[in-house]
Write a protein that holds these residues in place. Structure first.
Motif, PDB file in Angstrom:
ATOM      1  N   ASP A  29      41.962  -4.173  -5.885  1.00 27.23           N
ATOM      2  CA  ASP A  29      40.565  -3.398  -6.449  1.00 27.23           C
ATOM      3  C   ASP A  29      40.798  -2.146  -7.150  1.00 27.23           C
ATOM      4  O   ASP A  29      39.953  -1.703  -7.984  1.00 27.23           O
ATOM      5  CB  ASP A  29      39.382  -3.315  -5.053  1.00 27.23           C
ATOM      6  N   THR A  30      42.053  -1.639  -6.931  1.00 30.12           N
ATOM      7  CA  THR A  30      42.411  -0.334  -7.835  1.00 30.12           C
ATOM      8  C   THR A  30      42.617  -0.693  -9.313  1.00 30.12           C
ATOM      9  O   THR A  30      42.376   0.066 -10.103  1.00 30.12           O
ATOM     10  CB  THR A  30      43.443   0.387  -7.227  1.00 30.12           C
ATOM     11  N   ASP A  31      43.110  -2.006  -9.699  1.00 26.17           N
ATOM     12  CA  ASP A  31      43.294  -2.416 -10.843  1.00 26.17           C
ATOM     13  C   ASP A  31      42.138  -3.498 -11.398  1.00 26.17           C
ATOM     14  O   ASP A  31      42.568  -4.238 -12.162  1.00 26.17           O
ATOM     15  CB  ASP A  31      44.579  -3.363 -10.698  1.00 26.17           C
TER      16      ASP A  31
END
Length: 86
Positions: A29-31
């Motif tokens: 979810d960070t990418d």
């Protein structure tokens, strides 16, 4: 299915036999907006639908065959150009 990127020789060999390797990696979810690695969603929604079009799938097989032919005659410049196309 593959975890990371395949070597060009393996990738084009598979294409020449009408196999399309897909990634098993799912971006975190960070990418979510961008990932340098290709991932499962990219392959499923970006490539797989196109494979249902005969012209496109024939073209990929043709690229795979041309890559293998150029490898057999040791034409590395053309191999690199084919790899760039994909």
């Amino acid at each position: 299915a593959v975890i990371g990127l395949l070597e060009a020789d393996t990738f084009f060999y598979l294409l020449s036999h009408r196999y399309f390797a897909i990634a098993t990696f799912i971006r975190s979810d960070t990418d979510i907006n961008f990932s340098r690695l290709l991932n499962l969603w990219h392959d499923i929604f970006g490539h797989i639908p196109l494979l249902f079009f005969l012209i496109y799938s024939n073209f990929l097989q043709y690229l795979g065959n041309q890559y293998i032919i150029r490898k057999n005659v040791n034409d590395q410049d053309i191999q690199q150009e084919i790899a760039r196309l994909f």
